[in-house]
Design a protein around this motif. Structure first.
Motif, PDB file in Angstrom:
ATOM      1  N   PRO A   1     -10.421   8.133  22.969  1.00  0.00           N
ATOM      2  CA  PRO A   1     -10.718   7.777  21.580  1.00  0.00           C
ATOM      3  C   PRO A   1      -9.568   7.208  20.782  1.00  0.00           C
ATOM      4  O   PRO A   1      -9.791   6.604  19.752  1.00  0.00           O
ATOM      5  CB  PRO A   1     -11.172   9.110  20.981  1.00  0.00           C
ATOM      6  N   PHE A   2      -8.314   7.381  21.188  1.00  0.00           N
ATOM      7  CA  PHE A   2      -7.202   6.926  20.364  1.00  0.00           C
ATOM      8  C   PHE A   2      -6.783   5.508  20.730  1.00  0.00           C
ATOM      9  O   PHE A   2      -6.349   5.246  21.852  1.00  0.00           O
ATOM     10  CB  PHE A   2      -5.999   7.854  20.536  1.00  0.00           C
ATOM     11  N   VAL A   3      -6.890   4.606  19.770  1.00  0.00           N
ATOM     12  CA  VAL A   3      -6.379   3.253  19.915  1.00  0.00           C
ATOM     13  C   VAL A   3      -5.407   3.004  18.770  1.00  0.00           C
ATOM     14  O   VAL A   3      -5.732   3.265  17.607  1.00  0.00           O
ATOM     15  CB  VAL A   3      -7.502   2.203  19.886  1.00  0.00           C
ATOM     16  N   ALA A   4      -4.212   2.548  19.083  1.00  0.00           N
ATOM     17  CA  ALA A   4      -3.210   2.273  18.058  1.00  0.00           C
ATOM     18  C   ALA A   4      -3.605   1.036  17.265  1.00  0.00           C
ATOM     19  O   ALA A   4      -4.201   0.098  17.803  1.00  0.00           O
ATOM     20  CB  ALA A   4      -1.834   2.077  18.694  1.00  0.00           C
ATOM     21  N   GLY A   5      -3.272   1.030  15.990  1.00  0.00           N
ATOM     22  CA  GLY A   5      -3.592  -0.100  15.137  1.00  0.00           C
ATOM     23  C   GLY A   5      -2.641  -1.262  15.345  1.00  0.00           C
ATOM     24  O   GLY A   5      -1.606  -1.149  16.005  1.00  0.00           O
ATOM     25  N   PRO A   6      -2.972  -2.420  14.760  1.00  0.00           N
ATOM     26  CA  PRO A   6      -2.149  -3.620  14.944  1.00  0.00           C
ATOM     27  C   PRO A   6      -0.903  -3.588  14.071  1.00  0.00           C
ATOM     28  O   PRO A   6      -0.808  -2.835  13.102  1.00  0.00           O
ATOM     29  CB  PRO A   6      -3.090  -4.740  14.508  1.00  0.00           C
ATOM     30  N   THR A   7       0.051  -4.434  14.410  1.00  0.00           N
ATOM     31  CA  THR A   7       1.202  -4.694  13.557  1.00  0.00           C
ATOM     32  C   THR A   7       0.799  -5.766  12.554  1.00  0.00           C
ATOM     33  O   THR A   7       0.406  -6.872  12.937  1.00  0.00           O
ATOM     34  CB  THR A   7       2.403  -5.175  14.388  1.00  0.00           C
ATOM     35  N   VAL A   8       0.866  -5.445  11.272  1.00  0.00           N
ATOM     36  CA  VAL A   8       0.427  -6.363  10.224  1.00  0.00           C
ATOM     37  C   VAL A   8       1.535  -6.495   9.183  1.00  0.00           C
ATOM     38  O   VAL A   8       2.434  -5.650   9.107  1.00  0.00           O
ATOM     39  CB  VAL A   8      -0.876  -5.866   9.564  1.00  0.00           C
ATOM     40  N   PRO A   9       1.497  -7.527   8.357  1.00  0.00           N
ATOM     41  CA  PRO A   9       2.529  -7.690   7.328  1.00  0.00           C
ATOM     42  C   PRO A   9       2.491  -6.563   6.297  1.00  0.00           C
ATOM     43  O   PRO A   9       1.441  -5.937   6.072  1.00  0.00           O
ATOM     44  CB  PRO A   9       2.177  -9.041   6.681  1.00  0.00           C
ATOM     45  N   ASN A  10       3.613  -6.305   5.662  1.00  0.00           N
ATOM     46  CA  ASN A  10       3.696  -5.295   4.608  1.00  0.00           C
ATOM     47  C   ASN A  10       3.233  -5.887   3.280  1.00  0.00           C
ATOM     48  O   ASN A  10       3.977  -5.951   2.297  1.00  0.00           O
ATOM     49  CB  ASN A  10       5.130  -4.777   4.497  1.00  0.00           C
ATOM     50  N   THR A  11       1.987  -6.328   3.256  1.00  0.00           N
ATOM     51  CA  THR A  11       1.391  -6.990   2.099  1.00  0.00           C
ATOM     52  C   THR A  11      -0.009  -6.421   1.882  1.00  0.00           C
ATOM     53  O   THR A  11      -0.548  -5.684   2.724  1.00  0.00           O
ATOM     54  CB  THR A  11       1.282  -8.500   2.328  1.00  0.00           C
ATOM     55  N   TRP A  12      -0.616  -6.788   0.753  1.00  0.00           N
ATOM     56  CA  TRP A  12      -1.994  -6.367   0.518  1.00  0.00           C
ATOM     57  C   TRP A  12      -2.918  -6.924   1.599  1.00  0.00           C
ATOM     58  O   TRP A  12      -3.837  -6.233   2.049  1.00  0.00           O
ATOM     59  CB  TRP A  12      -2.454  -6.832  -0.865  1.00  0.00           C
ATOM     60  N   GLU A  13      -2.697  -8.153   2.017  1.00  0.00           N
ATOM     61  CA  GLU A  13      -3.524  -8.709   3.088  1.00  0.00           C
ATOM     62  C   GLU A  13      -3.294  -7.957   4.389  1.00  0.00           C
ATOM     63  O   GLU A  13      -4.212  -7.771   5.182  1.00  0.00           O
ATOM     64  CB  GLU A  13      -3.238 -10.196   3.267  1.00  0.00           C
ATOM     65  N   GLY A  14      -2.052  -7.500   4.626  1.00  0.00           N
ATOM     66  CA  GLY A  14      -1.793  -6.687   5.810  1.00  0.00           C
ATOM     67  C   GLY A  14      -2.592  -5.401   5.789  1.00  0.00           C
ATOM     68  O   GLY A  14      -3.126  -4.958   6.825  1.00  0.00           O
ATOM     69  N   LEU A  15      -2.699  -4.767   4.621  1.00  0.00           N
ATOM     70  CA  LEU A  15      -3.531  -3.563   4.496  1.00  0.00           C
ATOM     71  C   LEU A  15      -4.985  -3.892   4.810  1.00  0.00           C
ATOM     72  O   LEU A  15      -5.663  -3.145   5.538  1.00  0.00           O
ATOM     73  CB  LEU A  15      -3.392  -2.996   3.084  1.00  0.00           C
ATOM     74  N   ALA A  16      -5.479  -5.004   4.295  1.00  0.00           N
ATOM     75  CA  ALA A  16      -6.863  -5.401   4.578  1.00  0.00           C
ATOM     76  C   ALA A  16      -7.066  -5.667   6.066  1.00  0.00           C
ATOM     77  O   ALA A  16      -8.096  -5.286   6.646  1.00  0.00           O
ATOM     78  CB  ALA A  16      -7.225  -6.645   3.761  1.00  0.00           C
ATOM     79  N   GLU A  17      -6.095  -6.295   6.715  1.00  0.00           N
ATOM     80  CA  GLU A  17      -6.197  -6.563   8.151  1.00  0.00           C
ATOM     81  C   GLU A  17      -6.238  -5.258   8.945  1.00  0.00           C
ATOM     82  O   GLU A  17      -6.985  -5.140   9.927  1.00  0.00           O
ATOM     83  CB  GLU A  17      -5.019  -7.424   8.599  1.00  0.00           C
ATOM     84  N   SER A  18      -5.439  -4.282   8.538  1.00  0.00           N
ATOM     85  CA  SER A  18      -5.439  -2.990   9.224  1.00  0.00           C
ATOM     86  C   SER A  18      -6.805  -2.323   9.124  1.00  0.00           C
ATOM     87  O   SER A  18      -7.317  -1.762  10.102  1.00  0.00           O
ATOM     88  CB  SER A  18      -4.354  -2.093   8.628  1.00  0.00           C
ATOM     89  N   LEU A  19      -7.421  -2.397   7.932  1.00  0.00           N
ATOM     90  CA  LEU A  19      -8.741  -1.794   7.750  1.00  0.00           C
ATOM     91  C   LEU A  19      -9.796  -2.542   8.557  1.00  0.00           C
ATOM     92  O   LEU A  19     -10.647  -1.925   9.203  1.00  0.00           O
ATOM     93  CB  LEU A  19      -9.107  -1.784   6.269  1.00  0.00           C
ATOM     94  N   ARG A  20      -9.752  -3.876   8.540  1.00  0.00           N
ATOM     95  CA  ARG A  20     -10.727  -4.631   9.343  1.00  0.00           C
ATOM     96  C   ARG A  20     -10.598  -4.302  10.826  1.00  0.00           C
ATOM     97  O   ARG A  20     -11.602  -4.190  11.547  1.00  0.00           O
ATOM     98  CB  ARG A  20     -10.522  -6.136   9.134  1.00  0.00           C
ATOM     99  N   ALA A  21      -9.369  -4.165  11.290  1.00  0.00           N
ATOM    100  CA  ALA A  21      -9.166  -3.842  12.703  1.00  0.00           C
ATOM    101  C   ALA A  21      -9.815  -2.508  13.050  1.00  0.00           C
ATOM    102  O   ALA A  21     -10.451  -2.362  14.099  1.00  0.00           O
ATOM    103  CB  ALA A  21      -7.677  -3.805  13.024  1.00  0.00           C
ATOM    104  N   ALA A  22      -9.665  -1.520  12.172  1.00  0.00           N
ATOM    105  CA  ALA A  22     -10.264  -0.207  12.435  1.00  0.00           C
ATOM    106  C   ALA A  22     -11.786  -0.276  12.413  1.00  0.00           C
ATOM    107  O   ALA A  22     -12.471   0.315  13.270  1.00  0.00           O
ATOM    108  CB  ALA A  22      -9.764   0.811  11.407  1.00  0.00           C
TER     109      ALA A  22
END
Length: 727
Positions: free
Chosen positions: A453-474
């Motif tokens: 069940p554990f999958v590591a999240g992506p490396t994303v920019p330290n920006t608001w869009e990076g936060l959105a990308e992290s959520l979309r990935a999940a």
């Protein structure tokens, strides 16, 4: 992409006409006019299997290992119709047209999807090379979800996804909110081209196999995930400690620095459960096939591990199934035939990767039973030494000329290898544990990845869009059947200029209301780097995390029964509500909580409440009707979270470490959202809700504080609690 799809279509010829041959209660066989057979199975209620081509080659690779259930358990009947046959399984009907061969799926007389359309076949076989194609026309409102991780959008239309591309993070399950899904059961390359022709929307699938083996699902998205996980295997069990905050090692720092940083954070009121060492691998395979700790990083590994245990810190250490070319073990293992080979039969030498300190290496051939057992046994010894989890990324861009002992090469080996590595590590972590539980930290994707069940999240920019990308990935990973994807709280591999206190707190809240999250060890990304007001908000949300752990772990345990992820998109949870699907950043945490994170700077957010249900604000207790949208103020780092009508939220006692949890009393409070109708999601507790004469009766709440919503009254009746309308 349009020209590309047109070109690809020309590489296939339509399947010749079908003739019915024979049937049983579950299986229906048709002859293909030009030779060969097509078999359709009523594999389970709401699930059909279509297979054709040459089975022998695939069986040599043991494709059955991709399935947890090989034999069909459904039943169906065959009815003749004009131009073909109907295979009826309950309320689901698969229509098979003979010439040209095409297929249409109905539920209760409603067309869900078809393969091919009037006058044109939707299935074809390769002209010059072995392979198959499927073409599914799409409606304008057809969304295609799943197919692995995406940082761009939840709906995968407009994308070209290649299953064995390591950068694609692809997974095999696709589904539409219209009530159908599919997955190709293959280890070879599968390409998905979705909506590739603007004037003729379609889903074009290419399968580079001699044999076509595809499963078609019928039902709501939740039903599809349930069937998919039953068929391909369900999630392993993570331990309790794994859901607390993790801390990643900072670049250029030592493991002693990592432990010291965790200690300082804990002393400042920021709980840390697990230390996650960064690469390279913490041990090497030396001569005589022995594992040895990397003395340059861990001069006395066992002593350091013991010190961490004394400080209530778990350890996730990096491993890798590679053998350095410069080591004594390389030649020894090559002589044994235990390494992946090249065209000449010699051990293939891979270019260095971070896990090997960029030194050339060979890969253990995990398709070889003896090698698989050897690596598993050696990793068990590391757990005996004191580690608690292993981090390993084995999804490499393996060249086509590299071969395994079982004959796998090319795309098959690229997909098979990370699957074998992850399963091997879970076997090592779960050794002698009943039920099996363990954590394998990885970024790899592969068929049946939801078993781990554990999958590591992506490396994303330290920006608001990076936060959105992290959520979309999940959310996209969850929509593909994997229960848990972690969120990195920022990235120590990206520029830091845009990371503000506001963004940091918003990022942390997404992590708190998720399956898992991990702090970065870089000082600028630790809570202690920010002002006192920000630190106070971080402490508040971490306290909430510990109270939520019984609920979150319960949602992961539920995934082993229903296949649903911890974070659930609106399309997955409310497929009949198009308005809800437009709010892509909202999600359900488990079945009971609606979370509306802020993904841009500001102090308010608009929340849409899915239709057909009422929703209760956790902060105020106010009730909101479904089918409406409201704008909420979010000052001081607040995030809107709402309870789902008829559900129960069970909260733990909290604390600063899961080791402080009382296993006999994990829960403290129960929050009711309207009249309880659904038994709650909660780990290792049996709480049951029953309705009778307009009241709800709940068993299993002994000793817990009950917080009812407005208009309800609570009466205890011995071991039972009665919830009724206030008079």
């Amino acid at each position: 992409m349009r020209d590309s799809t047109t070109h690809q279509r020309s590489r296939y010829q339509s399947l010749d006409a079908l003739t019915f041959v024979a049937s049983t209660s579950t299986t229906f066989e048709f002859a293909i006019e030009g030779g060969g057979a097509l078999v359709i199975e009523a594999h389970a209620p709401g699930l059909f299997r279509l297979s054709t081509g040459e089975a022998g080659t695939d069986r040599a690779l043991d494709l059955a290992a991709l399935l947890a259930r090989e034999e069909p358990v459904g039943e169906a009947t065959l009815e003749p119709m004009a131009g073909g046959w109907r295979i009826r399984q309950g309320e689901d009907v698969l229509s098979v047209y003979a010439d040209p061969p095409r297929f249409a799926m109905h539920r209760q007389d409603r067309l869900l999807f078809c393969i091919g359309d009037e006058g044109r076949a939707g299935i074809g076989t390769g002209v010059d090379e072995p392979g198959w194609m499927l073409e599914i026309p799409l409606h304008d409102d057809d969304g295609i979800f799943g197919l692995g991780e995406s940082q761009l959008a939840l709906d995968r239309r407009g994308e070209h996804i290649v299953s064995d591309d390591p950068d694609a993070h692809a997974l095999p399950l696709a589904w539409s909110q219209r009530g159908w899904g599919l997955h190709v059961n293959a280890l070879g390359r599968v390409q998905h081209r979705i909506d590739s022709e603007p004037e003729e929307a379609g889903y074009f699938i290419e399968v580079a196999e001699r044999r076509l083996d595809v499963f078609f699902y019928v039902g709501e998205p939740g039903e599809i995930l349930s069937q998919y996980s039953q068929l391909t295997g369900r999630a392993g069990q993570p331990p309790l400690w794994s859901l607390g905050p993790w801390l990643r090692q900072a670049p250029q720092s030592s493991v002693e620095d990592l432990a010291a940083s965790a200690t300082q954070l804990k002393q400042s009121g920021f709980p840390i459960e697990t230390l996650c060492m960064d690469g390279p691998a913490a041990w090497d395979i030396k001569g005589k096939q022995a594992f040895e700790w990397d003395a340059s990083r861990l001069p006395d590994a066992r002593a350091w591990l013991a010190q961490c245990k004394a400080a209530d810190l778990k350890i996730c250490a990096p491993g890798f199934p590679g053998v350095l070319q410069a080591s004594e073990a390389f030649e020894e293992l090559e002589d044994r035939g235990w390494l992946l080979t090249n065209d000449e039969g010699l051990a293939h030498v891979f270019e260095g990767v971070p896990a090997t300190r960029n030194q050339p290496f060979g890969l253990l051939d995990l398709t070889h039973k003896d090698v698989y057992n050897f690596w598993c046994e050696r990793n068990r010894q590391l757990f005996d030494d004191g580690i608690d989890a292993i981090a390993c990324n084995a999804q490499l861009d393996i060249r086509d000329d590299v071969q395994a002992r079982n004959g796998a090469s090319g795309a098959r080996l690229r997909e098979l290898y990370p699957m074998l590595a992850a399963r091997n590590l879970f076997d090592a972590a779960a050794w002698n544990k009943v039920p099996p539980e363990g954590v394998v930290w990885h970024r790899d994707t592969f068929p049946a990845a939801q078993r781990l069940p554990f999958v590591a999240g992506p490396t994303v920019p330290n920006t608001w869009e990076g936060l959105a990308e992290s959520l979309r990935a999940a959310l996209t990973t969850g929509a593909s059947g994997v229960p848990v994807q972690s969120h990195e709280i920022g990235s120590q591999d990206m520029p830091l200029d845009a990371m503000t206190p506001e963004l940091y707190v918003r990022w942390l809240m997404v992590g708190v209301f998720s399956a898992h999250f991990r702090f970065q060890g870089l000082p600028a990304l630790l809570p202690s780097a920010f002002d006192e007001a920000t630190q106070a908000r971080v402490r508040t949300w971490l306290e909430w995390r510990y109270r939520l752990i019984p609920y979150v772990l319960g949602a992961i345990e539920d995934a082993a029964r229903n296949g649903l992820p911890v974070q659930r998109s609106m399309a997955l949870s409310f497929p009949d509500d198009p308005e809800a699907q437009a709010y892509e950043s909202q999600y359900l945490l488990g079945p009971a909580l609606l979370v509306a994170p802020l993904l841009e700077s500001g102090d308010e957010v608009t929340v849409y409440f899915p239709a057909g249900e009422a929703w209760w604000d956790l902060a105020t207790g106010w009730r909101y009707e479904g089918g409406t949208a409201w704008t909420f103020p979010c000052p001081d780092g607040h995030v809107p979270v709402f309870g789902r009508d008829g559900h129960i939220l069970c909260l733990g006692t909290g604390g600063r470490h899961t080791g402080e949890f009382n296993s006999a009393r994990l829960l403290e409070e129960v929050w009711l959202f309207g009249m309880p109708q659904v038994s709650p999601t909660v780990m290792r507790n049996k709480i049951r809700v029953m309705q009778m004469q307009g009241s709800s009766y709940i068993k299993g709440l002994e000793g817990l504080k009950i917080v009812p919503s407005e208009g309800l009254e609570v009466k205890r009746r011995g071991a039972e609690v009665r919830i009724s309308r206030a008079r």
